[in-house]
Design an enzyme around this catalytic site. Structure first.
Site, PDB file in Angstrom:
ATOM      1  CE  LYS A 115     -59.908 -72.549 -81.369  1.00 48.61           C
ATOM      2  NZ  LYS A 115     -60.607 -72.466 -80.119  1.00 48.61           N
ATOM      3  CE  LYS A 207     -59.783 -79.319 -81.171  1.00 50.88           C
ATOM      4  NZ  LYS A 207     -60.280 -78.959 -79.859  1.00 50.88           N
ATOM      5  CE  LYS A 210     -66.691 -75.918 -76.237  1.00 42.03           C
ATOM      6  NZ  LYS A 210     -65.535 -75.188 -75.705  1.00 42.03           N
TER       7      LYS A 210
HETATM    8  N1  AQP Z   1     -62.096 -83.445 -79.714  1.00 43.74           N
HETATM    9  C1  AQP Z   1     -61.618 -83.436 -78.474  1.00 43.74           C
HETATM   10  N2  AQP Z   1     -61.168 -84.572 -77.914  1.00 43.74           N
HETATM   11  C2  AQP Z   1     -60.692 -84.603 -76.642  1.00 43.74           C
HETATM   12  N3  AQP Z   1     -60.649 -83.479 -75.853  1.00 43.74           N
HETATM   13  C3  AQP Z   1     -61.099 -82.331 -76.381  1.00 43.74           C
HETATM   14  N4  AQP Z   1     -61.203 -81.083 -75.889  1.00 43.74           N
HETATM   15  C4  AQP Z   1     -61.730 -80.268 -76.821  1.00 43.74           C
HETATM   16  N5  AQP Z   1     -61.986 -80.957 -77.938  1.00 43.74           N
HETATM   17  C5  AQP Z   1     -61.602 -82.236 -77.703  1.00 43.74           C
HETATM   18  C6  AQP Z   1     -60.802 -80.719 -74.540  1.00 43.74           C
HETATM   19  O1  AQP Z   1     -61.914 -80.090 -73.919  1.00 43.74           O
HETATM   20  C7  AQP Z   1     -61.415 -79.126 -72.999  1.00 43.74           C
HETATM   21  C8  AQP Z   1     -62.157 -77.842 -73.145  1.00 43.74           C
HETATM   22  O2  AQP Z   1     -61.944 -77.308 -74.425  1.00 43.74           O
HETATM   23  P1  AQP Z   1     -62.279 -75.781 -74.675  1.00 43.74           P
HETATM   24  O3  AQP Z   1     -63.700 -75.545 -74.528  1.00 43.74           O
HETATM   25  O4  AQP Z   1     -61.453 -74.938 -73.815  1.00 43.74           O
HETATM   26  O5  AQP Z   1     -61.838 -75.445 -76.128  1.00 43.74           O
HETATM   27  P2  AQP Z   1     -61.291 -76.221 -77.322  1.00 43.74           P
HETATM   28  O6  AQP Z   1     -60.211 -77.158 -76.957  1.00 43.74           O
HETATM   29  O7  AQP Z   1     -60.924 -75.207 -78.329  1.00 43.74           O
HETATM   30  O8  AQP Z   1     -62.577 -77.032 -77.727  1.00 43.74           O
HETATM   31  P3  AQP Z   1     -63.243 -77.124 -79.115  1.00 43.74           P
HETATM   32  O9  AQP Z   1     -64.455 -77.924 -78.961  1.00 43.74           O
HETATM   33  O10 AQP Z   1     -62.293 -77.605 -80.130  1.00 43.74           O
HETATM   34  O11 AQP Z   1     -63.673 -75.647 -79.445  1.00 43.74           O
HETATM   35  P4  AQP Z   1     -63.371 -74.827 -80.765  1.00 43.74           P
HETATM   36  O12 AQP Z   1     -64.133 -75.473 -81.855  1.00 43.74           O
HETATM   37  O13 AQP Z   1     -63.899 -73.468 -80.431  1.00 43.74           O
HETATM   38  O14 AQP Z   1     -61.899 -74.873 -80.974  1.00 43.74           O
HETATM   39  C9  AQP Z   1     -59.915 -79.000 -73.228  1.00 43.74           C
HETATM   40  O15 AQP Z   1     -59.226 -79.727 -72.227  1.00 43.74           O
HETATM   41  C10 AQP Z   1     -59.708 -79.665 -74.553  1.00 43.74           C
HETATM   42  O16 AQP Z   1     -58.435 -80.276 -74.651  1.00 43.74           O
END
Ligand code: AQP
Length: 345
Positions: A115, A207, A210
């Site tokens: 990040k 992956k 968001k």
């Molecule tokens: N691609 C994914 N596949 C399976 N699980 C996922 N999670 C996130 N992306 C995937 C799971 O969703 C939960 C909430 O995630 P979060 O909102 O706390 O943040 P994150 O993991 O950082 O999600 P993003 O979408 O990847 O956000 P950005 O782009 O900001 O980094 C968690 O349980 C996560 O494992």
């Protein structure tokens, strides 16, 4: 207070673009666990602000994640849904854990490296210490299990290291105060299902996320049926038909991703899906996947819209959940202060 035996805690950040990865990797698990566990689900707004957030958008996104939880089937009466910043124990315990965790541990966290990227010196201190806040989220409730996607595995290991170090550093005081061998549980991650790491629709090595710039890389929970179908049609694949067995998907990451999504959305085994679609062209499979995704997601999207049209109701759910969460976390924090020798009321 003895350690609870079956308490689940997990969270989702209100950073917008809630997607199919969040839904399959986390939210569907949250729903299933309700029958066997006491569940606490948190919209982790303090995690979101480790990166700058527009204030109006942050509150709208907090309500949207809450709506997604409820629309997906989480019961806010039987279980707890709240937003993190309403319960002060999270931030307070995070500070204590800043003093327990070691710099070397945090330096190894791959999510911070990803990040912060090349702008490490410009990243917030909060982004660096994010895993300590996550440990505080979980341990403020002495949660025994945490359902997460695979990307969070390393943070869960850090939570266990922090719990272990606290239990060791304060072993005498923990015992003297009548808490037995250790105050915190060594929380178990629950990384289960066929879609624990949903990949981008445009790049099978990244992956679904968001923050990915291309909206075509993900299916958002707010997408309408046409958009879902279009994104699946445009999803990257290869020229071969689908194989009949899993080993035929080796090295075909984009194809494997779509098969895993199909299996997870249809609650089916991977072998079962390949048994049906082995030999099919992607045009056929993508059409079936789009139909399945729309059938599964459209009722959730519709219910989210209905809930978001009544922000007063969502705010009442969050406020009620926070009061119940606080009733669990505040006594835990008082115990911690007692154990550490911090004078408190
Ligand atoms: N691609 C994914 N596949 C399976 N699980 C996922 N999670 C996130 N992306 C995937 C799971 O969703 C939960 C909430 O995630 P979060 O909102 O706390 O943040 P994150 O993991 O950082 O999600 P993003 O979408 O990847 O956000 P950005 O782009 O900001 O980094 C968690 O349980 C996560 O494992």
């Amino acid at each position: 207070m003895s350690i609870p035996q079956n308490r689940v805690f997990s969270g989702v950040q209100p950073t917008g673009n809630l997607h199919l990865g969040n839904y399959l990797g986390a939210i569907t698990r949250f729903v299933e666990l309700q029958k066997d566990f006491e569940c606490i689900y948190c919209v982790v707004d303090l995690h979101a602000i480790t990166v700058w957030q527009d204030p109006d958008t942050l509150s709208a996104n907090t309500r949207e994640v809450t709506a997604a939880f409820i629309a997906s089937g989480i019961d806010p009466e039987k279980h707890i849904i709240f937003n993190q910043s309403r319960v002060p124990a999270h931030a307070e315990l995070a500070w204590i854990f800043n003093c327990v965790a070691r710099m070397g541990w945090l330096n190894r966290m791959t999510q911070f490296k990803e990040k912060a990227g090349k702008h490490r010196e410009n990243a917030s201190v909060g982004l660096f210490s994010y895993p300590n806040l996550m440990a505080a989220d979980i341990l403020a409730y002495r949660a025994t299990h945490v359902p997460v996607g695979e990307d969070q595995k390393q943070h869960l290991e850090l939570t266990r290291d922090i719990a272990q170090k606290f239990n060791t550093d304060f072993a005498d005081s923990i015992s003297k105060n009548g808490f037995g061998d250790g105050y915190f549980p060594l929380t178990e991650p629950l990384i289960q299902g066929t879609a624990t790491r949903v990949m981008s629709l445009r790049d099978g090595s990244a992956k679904m996320s968001k923050s990915e710039a291309s909206d075509y890389s993900r299916i958002n929970l707010t997408d309408d049926a046409d958009t879902i179908a279009l994104k699946i049609r445009k999803a990257r694949t290869d020229a071969e038909p689908l194989p009949s067995e899993m080993k035929g998907l080796e090295g075909r990451t984009e194809a494997e991703n779509l098969v895993r999504i199909f299996a997870a959305l249809g609650d089916r085994d991977l072998d079962d899906v390949l048994g049906e679609y082995g030999g099919s062209q992607f045009s056929t499979f993508k059409q079936a996947l789009a139909d399945l995704a729309v059938a599964r997601l459209a009722p959730i999207t519709e219910e989210m819209q209905r809930l978001c049209a009544d922000p007063g109701h969502i705010d009442a759910v969050l406020s009620n959940g926070a009061a119940r969460a606080n009733a669990i976390a505040a006594p835990v924090l008082a115990d911690i202060k007692q154990i550490m020798g911090l004078l408190h009321d």
